[in-house]
Design an enzyme around this catalytic site. Structure first.
Site, PDB file in Angstrom:
ATOM      1  N   ARG A   1      34.271  44.132  46.898  1.00 26.83           N
ATOM      2  CA  ARG A   1      35.544  44.304  47.629  1.00 26.83           C
ATOM      3  C   ARG A   1      35.629  45.757  48.080  1.00 26.83           C
ATOM      4  O   ARG A   1      35.550  46.672  47.263  1.00 26.83           O
ATOM      5  CB  ARG A   1      36.674  43.964  46.677  1.00 26.83           C
TER       6      ARG A   1
ATOM      7  N   ARG B   1      44.904  49.614  42.903  1.00 25.10           N
ATOM      8  CA  ARG B   1      44.045  48.886  43.859  1.00 25.10           C
ATOM      9  C   ARG B   1      44.248  49.363  45.296  1.00 25.10           C
ATOM     10  O   ARG B   1      45.022  50.267  45.560  1.00 25.10           O
ATOM     11  CB  ARG B   1      44.357  47.393  43.756  1.00 25.10           C
TER      12      ARG B   1
ATOM     13  N   LYS C   1      45.557  46.045  35.908  1.00 25.56           N
ATOM     14  CA  LYS C   1      45.530  46.335  37.346  1.00 25.56           C
ATOM     15  C   LYS C   1      46.895  46.852  37.816  1.00 25.56           C
ATOM     16  O   LYS C   1      47.932  46.527  37.214  1.00 25.56           O
ATOM     17  CB  LYS C   1      45.138  45.092  38.134  1.00 25.56           C
TER      18      LYS C   1
ATOM     19  N   LYS D   1      49.184  47.654  41.543  1.00 22.65           N
ATOM     20  CA  LYS D   1      49.166  47.449  42.993  1.00 22.65           C
ATOM     21  C   LYS D   1      50.275  48.235  43.693  1.00 22.65           C
ATOM     22  O   LYS D   1      51.416  48.220  43.236  1.00 22.65           O
ATOM     23  CB  LYS D   1      49.312  45.962  43.303  1.00 22.65           C
TER      24      LYS D   1
ATOM     25  N   CYS E   1      44.240  31.225  48.600  1.00 34.46           N
ATOM     26  CA  CYS E   1      43.304  32.160  47.967  1.00 34.46           C
ATOM     27  C   CYS E   1      41.888  31.605  48.107  1.00 34.46           C
ATOM     28  O   CYS E   1      41.695  30.481  48.549  1.00 34.46           O
ATOM     29  CB  CYS E   1      43.663  32.325  46.502  1.00 34.46           C
TER      30      CYS E   1
ATOM     31  N   CYS F   1      35.278  31.593  42.826  1.00 31.76           N
ATOM     32  CA  CYS F   1      36.181  32.192  41.838  1.00 31.76           C
ATOM     33  C   CYS F   1      36.000  31.564  40.452  1.00 31.76           C
ATOM     34  O   CYS F   1      36.205  30.357  40.282  1.00 31.76           O
ATOM     35  CB  CYS F   1      37.637  32.042  42.290  1.00 31.76           C
TER      36      CYS F   1
ATOM     37  N   CYS G   1      44.992  28.740  40.987  1.00 31.83           N
ATOM     38  CA  CYS G   1      45.372  28.839  39.561  1.00 31.83           C
ATOM     39  C   CYS G   1      46.615  29.726  39.471  1.00 31.83           C
ATOM     40  O   CYS G   1      47.007  30.357  40.460  1.00 31.83           O
ATOM     41  CB  CYS G   1      44.211  29.395  38.731  1.00 31.83           C
TER      42      CYS G   1
ATOM     43  N   CYS H   1      46.903  34.344  43.489  1.00 29.76           N
ATOM     44  CA  CYS H   1      46.375  35.252  44.522  1.00 29.76           C
ATOM     45  C   CYS H   1      46.832  34.863  45.931  1.00 29.76           C
ATOM     46  O   CYS H   1      46.944  35.718  46.804  1.00 29.76           O
ATOM     47  CB  CYS H   1      44.855  35.270  44.486  1.00 29.76           C
TER      48      CYS H   1
HETATM   49 FE1  SRM Z   1      43.502  37.915  42.914  1.00 28.70          FE
HETATM   50  C1  SRM Z   1      41.735  37.697  40.050  1.00 28.70           C
HETATM   51  C2  SRM Z   1      40.864  36.916  44.695  1.00 28.70           C
HETATM   52  C3  SRM Z   1      45.051  38.946  45.733  1.00 28.70           C
HETATM   53  C4  SRM Z   1      46.479  38.061  41.210  1.00 28.70           C
HETATM   54  N1  SRM Z   1      41.607  37.425  42.439  1.00 28.70           N
HETATM   55  C5  SRM Z   1      41.054  37.436  41.201  1.00 28.70           C
HETATM   56  C6  SRM Z   1      39.539  37.190  41.258  1.00 28.70           C
HETATM   57  C7  SRM Z   1      38.863  38.523  41.361  1.00 28.70           C
HETATM   58  C8  SRM Z   1      38.961  36.334  40.115  1.00 28.70           C
HETATM   59  C9  SRM Z   1      38.379  37.061  38.935  1.00 28.70           C
HETATM   60  O1  SRM Z   1      39.083  37.850  38.287  1.00 28.70           O
HETATM   61  O2  SRM Z   1      37.226  36.829  38.635  1.00 28.70           O
HETATM   62  C10 SRM Z   1      39.477  36.409  42.595  1.00 28.70           C
HETATM   63  C11 SRM Z   1      38.149  36.471  43.332  1.00 28.70           C
HETATM   64  C12 SRM Z   1      37.881  35.179  44.087  1.00 28.70           C
HETATM   65  C13 SRM Z   1      36.734  35.269  45.000  1.00 28.70           C
HETATM   66  O3  SRM Z   1      35.757  34.510  44.789  1.00 28.70           O
HETATM   67  O4  SRM Z   1      36.759  36.035  45.945  1.00 28.70           O
HETATM   68  C14 SRM Z   1      40.701  36.952  43.308  1.00 28.70           C
HETATM   69  N2  SRM Z   1      42.989  38.038  44.814  1.00 28.70           N
HETATM   70  C15 SRM Z   1      41.889  37.489  45.381  1.00 28.70           C
HETATM   71  C16 SRM Z   1      41.947  37.565  46.893  1.00 28.70           C
HETATM   72  C17 SRM Z   1      40.584  37.713  47.557  1.00 28.70           C
HETATM   73  C18 SRM Z   1      42.706  36.333  47.418  1.00 28.70           C
HETATM   74  C19 SRM Z   1      42.625  36.115  48.910  1.00 28.70           C
HETATM   75  O5  SRM Z   1      42.351  34.964  49.240  1.00 28.70           O
HETATM   76  O6  SRM Z   1      42.849  37.018  49.720  1.00 28.70           O
HETATM   77  C20 SRM Z   1      42.890  38.775  47.048  1.00 28.70           C
HETATM   78  C21 SRM Z   1      42.149  40.070  47.008  1.00 28.70           C
HETATM   79  C22 SRM Z   1      43.070  41.213  47.193  1.00 28.70           C
HETATM   80  C23 SRM Z   1      42.391  42.534  47.361  1.00 28.70           C
HETATM   81  O7  SRM Z   1      41.784  42.743  48.414  1.00 28.70           O
HETATM   82  O8  SRM Z   1      42.501  43.359  46.444  1.00 28.70           O
HETATM   83  C24 SRM Z   1      43.727  38.622  45.777  1.00 28.70           C
HETATM   84  N3  SRM Z   1      45.413  38.469  43.369  1.00 28.70           N
HETATM   85  C25 SRM Z   1      45.870  38.716  44.630  1.00 28.70           C
HETATM   86  C26 SRM Z   1      47.303  38.676  44.646  1.00 28.70           C
HETATM   87  C27 SRM Z   1      48.177  38.856  45.887  1.00 28.70           C
HETATM   88  C28 SRM Z   1      48.476  40.293  46.190  1.00 28.70           C
HETATM   89  O9  SRM Z   1      48.076  41.194  45.451  1.00 28.70           O
HETATM   90  O10 SRM Z   1      49.169  40.523  47.180  1.00 28.70           O
HETATM   91  C29 SRM Z   1      47.713  38.401  43.341  1.00 28.70           C
HETATM   92  C30 SRM Z   1      49.177  38.148  42.862  1.00 28.70           C
HETATM   93  C31 SRM Z   1      49.973  39.380  42.813  1.00 28.70           C
HETATM   94  C32 SRM Z   1      49.946  39.989  41.437  1.00 28.70           C
HETATM   95  O11 SRM Z   1      49.009  40.736  41.163  1.00 28.70           O
HETATM   96  O12 SRM Z   1      50.830  39.675  40.644  1.00 28.70           O
HETATM   97  C33 SRM Z   1      46.512  38.299  42.545  1.00 28.70           C
HETATM   98  N4  SRM Z   1      44.006  37.931  40.947  1.00 28.70           N
HETATM   99  C34 SRM Z   1      45.283  37.957  40.453  1.00 28.70           C
HETATM  100  C35 SRM Z   1      45.220  37.852  39.006  1.00 28.70           C
HETATM  101  C36 SRM Z   1      46.421  37.867  38.029  1.00 28.70           C
HETATM  102  C37 SRM Z   1      46.758  39.251  37.636  1.00 28.70           C
HETATM  103  C38 SRM Z   1      47.856  39.328  36.599  1.00 28.70           C
HETATM  104  O13 SRM Z   1      48.814  40.055  36.826  1.00 28.70           O
HETATM  105  O14 SRM Z   1      47.751  38.660  35.573  1.00 28.70           O
HETATM  106  C39 SRM Z   1      43.849  37.741  38.675  1.00 28.70           C
HETATM  107  C40 SRM Z   1      43.248  37.592  37.269  1.00 28.70           C
HETATM  108  C41 SRM Z   1      43.201  38.878  36.532  1.00 28.70           C
HETATM  109  O15 SRM Z   1      43.374  39.964  37.049  1.00 28.70           O
HETATM  110  O16 SRM Z   1      42.954  38.774  35.326  1.00 28.70           O
HETATM  111  C42 SRM Z   1      43.125  37.787  39.919  1.00 28.70           C
HETATM  112 FE1  SF4 Z   2      40.860  32.543  41.829  1.00 31.24          FE
HETATM  113 FE2  SF4 Z   2      43.146  31.809  40.806  1.00 31.24          FE
HETATM  114 FE3  SF4 Z   2      43.028  33.949  42.329  1.00 31.24          FE
HETATM  115 FE4  SF4 Z   2      42.747  31.621  43.450  1.00 31.24          FE
HETATM  116  S1  SF4 Z   2      44.573  32.304  42.390  1.00 31.24           S
HETATM  117  S2  SF4 Z   2      41.410  33.384  43.805  1.00 31.24           S
HETATM  118  S3  SF4 Z   2      41.705  30.480  41.902  1.00 31.24           S
HETATM  119  S4  SF4 Z   2      42.081  33.744  40.388  1.00 31.24           S
END
Ligand code: SRM
Ligand code: SF4
Length: 557
Positions: A81, A151, A213, A215, A432, A438, A477, A481
């Site tokens: 990323r 981030r 993390k 943001k 997402c 993922c 899930c 995301c």
């Molecule tokens: Fe996310 C984890 C993809 C925005 C909350 N997210 C992941 C991971 C890296 C899975 C992992 O930990 O192994 C996913 C990778 C999937 C893949 O194969 O690419 C993933 N998140 C994404 C992306 C690519 C979704 C998208 O379709 O655009 C976004 C990448 C953003 C970036 O460029 O940095 C993405 N993730 C978000 C958002 C939305 C936002 O930030 O605006 C959220 C919800 C907002 C929040 O943080 O509350 C989000 N992602 C999570 C979480 C839960 C974090 C938590 O607070 O518990 C995880 C899991 C974790 O961190 O343990 C996670």
């Molecule tokens: Fe993966 Fe869950 Fe984030 Fe979708 S919402 S990219 S399934 S961690």
């Protein structure tokens, strides 16, 4: 007043804390793993440490079972990323990144994310240094785009590019740089820079970095295209006669939950106060430092800023910001949010400078039978020599186009059908990544979104509501995301083919959606949506949005 002991969490530190502490400022033994040919993956702590450098180890889940049956290790490959505050990418950078993805990755695509950057999936371990060196040659990097740090910093992507917008964008870049890890590990490991002896220092993040993390987003009202409420720290730009005077500070937004765990909850960011523009870095640094010191390091599910604020109390948190920064936060200045989402097609800015916003299905820059999108964008990048802006809705803005280039670009747009008119629900939708890459996915998201949209379009058509603007989002899930909890209709994956259905977020992203039905199949989801839209079409007040309607009727609390 809370007692001092309430501010500290007792219990055993998580394993992630040990990993950070013992990592020698994020080095671990990553270098050794890079020459280990027994596995295509990273071993032990390095699996987690590479995330601080902007990479995730993944495998193709579609073939995981088959590989296990064949007694093979999962097909490991990394996702990288990029760090791209505010989402700006030159056409030259774009072309080189696409060329890299074609030559060195499994999927031969890049994926725009909803945090204004791109991910490259499917890079083998042996090619990782190549990508970091390529990015570095383009003045880009991926440090700090994952794990327990601040981030990629978001900034409203205004295609019209006013002076105010430029000024605010520059703050996004400055904040990003200021809060970055300072360790030399990235340069040593990925760019082969010689080890610089002496102590590494992390004056802001500390030796064990953040508890979780973090943001940050900046918005320029009235637009909320970056979905501010998904962020821990939000700066709302306040201006006087188009000159930036400072920011309103909002803290503690976030969307992730755990199914059935009442100790996790989503929240909108709360207003803390106004500060002037020259105080920006001090405030950013102070909030990060308090979260560093007070955040929960014994339970990662309760470690984000919103939980810290809830535990110590709003007043104490605010007071601590003021004590540590020496800045008294003033009353919040008036601001008004009226929109979210991107403005597609041509827009004319000042001095006859144009921009064109392209809808990118799921943010995937690829060619397929329906559309030669990647080919078209390569052609545009070649004639245009300007700046692309990635939006927080996984779309792309070609900005800064003069009248001469506009014609050439229009020809490419026409030839490759980039301006297909699409329904509002489609252009507002988001999913997402989810399967197959993922590792946390419980249900499909990106791959099922197009079919869901076709079905919902049919329902809207049936009730004569096709032109209406609804936001529909899917997350595979409860990490959320796809920001489903900020949509009017949101799905969150439970297991393959089954989702929780949420409704009642609003159209501008300032209200969290509530659970309406649990663990239901697609058929049931569509039936529920059908009944709700039927009701909305009959009983809505003039111009009432779907999300507001279901709240007014009390369908969810
Ligand atoms: Fe996310 C984890 C993809 C925005 C909350 N997210 C992941 C991971 C890296 C899975 C992992 O930990 O192994 C996913 C990778 C999937 C893949 O194969 O690419 C993933 N998140 C994404 C992306 C690519 C979704 C998208 O379709 O655009 C976004 C990448 C953003 C970036 O460029 O940095 C993405 N993730 C978000 C958002 C939305 C936002 O930030 O605006 C959220 C919800 C907002 C929040 O943080 O509350 C989000 N992602 C999570 C979480 C839960 C974090 C938590 O607070 O518990 C995880 C899991 C974790 O961190 O343990 C996670
Ligand atoms: Fe993966 Fe869950 Fe984030 Fe979708 S919402 S990219 S399934 S961690």
């Amino acid at each position: 007043m809370k007692k001092k002991k309430d501010l500290i969490v007792c219990g055993n530190l998580t394993n992630e804390e040990r990993i950070k502490r013992e990592s020698n400022f994020l080095r671990g033994t990553i270098k050794k793993d890079l020459i280990n040919q027994i596995t295509n993956g990273f071993t032990g702590d390095n699996y987690s440490l590479i995330r601080f450098h902007g990479m995730y180890q993944q495998d193709d889940r579609d073939i995981r079972k088959l590989r296990i049956a064949q007694k093979l290790e999962p097909k490991h490959a990394m996702m990288l990323r990029c760090r791209l505050p505010g989402g700006l990418l030159t056409s030259e950078q774009f072309l080189k990144i696409i060329a890299f993805s074609e030559k060195y990755t499994i999927y031969k695509t890049i994926r725009l994310t909803n945090r204004q950057t791109f991910q490259i999936h499917g890079i083998y371990k042996k090619d990782l240094k190549k990508i970091h060196k390529m990015l570095s040659s383009l003045s880009l990097d991926s440090i700090g785009t994952a794990n327990d740090v601040n981030r990629n910093v978001l900034c409203t992507s205004n295609p019209m590019r006013s002076e105010l917008h430029n000024e605010v964008y520059n703050w996004a870049v400055k904040i990003s740089k200021h809060l970055l890890p300072k360790t030399k590990a990235y340069a040593e490991i990925w760019l082969d820079k010689k080890k610089i002896y002496g102590l590494d220092e992390e004056p802001i993040l500390g030796k064990t970095y953040l508890p979780r993390k973090f943001k940050t987003a900046i918005i320029i009202p009235p637009e909320n295209d970056v979905d501010m409420n998904a962020n821990d720290m939000v700066f709302i730009a306040i201006h006087k006669n188009n000159k930036l005077i400072g920011f309103n500070l909002l803290l503690g937004g976030g969307l992730s939950i755990e199914h059935g765990n009442k100790l996790t909850w989503p929240a909108c960011a709360q207003e803390f106060g106004f500060f002037s523009v020259e105080q920006t870095l001090i405030i950013a640094e102070t909030v990060i430092a308090i979260q560093r010191d007070w955040g929960n390091r014994t339970n990662r599910k309760n470690a984000k800023l919103r939980y810290t604020i809830a535990r110590v109390g709003y007043k104490i948190f605010k007071k601590e910001i003021e004590i540590r920064s020496g800045i008294v936060l003033k009353n919040i200045k008036n601001y008004n949010i009226t929109s979210r989402g991107d403005r597609f097609g041509w827009l004319r800015g000042l001095d006859n400078i144009w921009s064109y916003t392209i809808f990118i299905k799921n943010g995937r820059i690829c060619d397929n039978e329906a559309q030669q999108l990647k080919t078209a964008l390569i052609k545009i990048a070649n004639v245009y020599n300007g700046i692309f802006r990635i939006t927080a809705n996984q779309n792309l803005i070609i900005s800064n186009i003069d009248s001469q280039k506009k014609k050439k670009i229009q020809n490419i747009i026409d030839k490759y059908n980039l301006c297909n008119s699409i329904s509002k629900i489609r252009s507002n939708s988001m999913a997402c990544v989810s399967l197959p890459t993922c590792p946390l996915a419980m249900a499909e998201a990106e791959r099922v979104l197009p079919d869901y949209i076709i079905n919902i379009e049919e329902i809207l058509l049936k009730y004569n509501m096709f032109k209406e603007n609804i936001s529909f989002r899917i997350s595979g899930c409860p990490n959320g995301c796809g920001r489903s909890l900020l949509s009017e209709i949101g799905l969150i994956g439970r297991s393959l083919g089954r989702y929780n259905l949420y409704i009642g977020g609003n159209n501008i992203g300032t209200r969290i959606a509530k659970i309406y039905c649990e663990n239901i199949s697609k058929e049931k989801i569509l039936n529920k949506i059908d009944s709700l839209i039927a009701l909305w079409s009959k009983k809505r007040q003039k111009n009432e949005f779907f999300g507001d309607f279901v709240i007014r009727l009390g369908l969810v609390k």
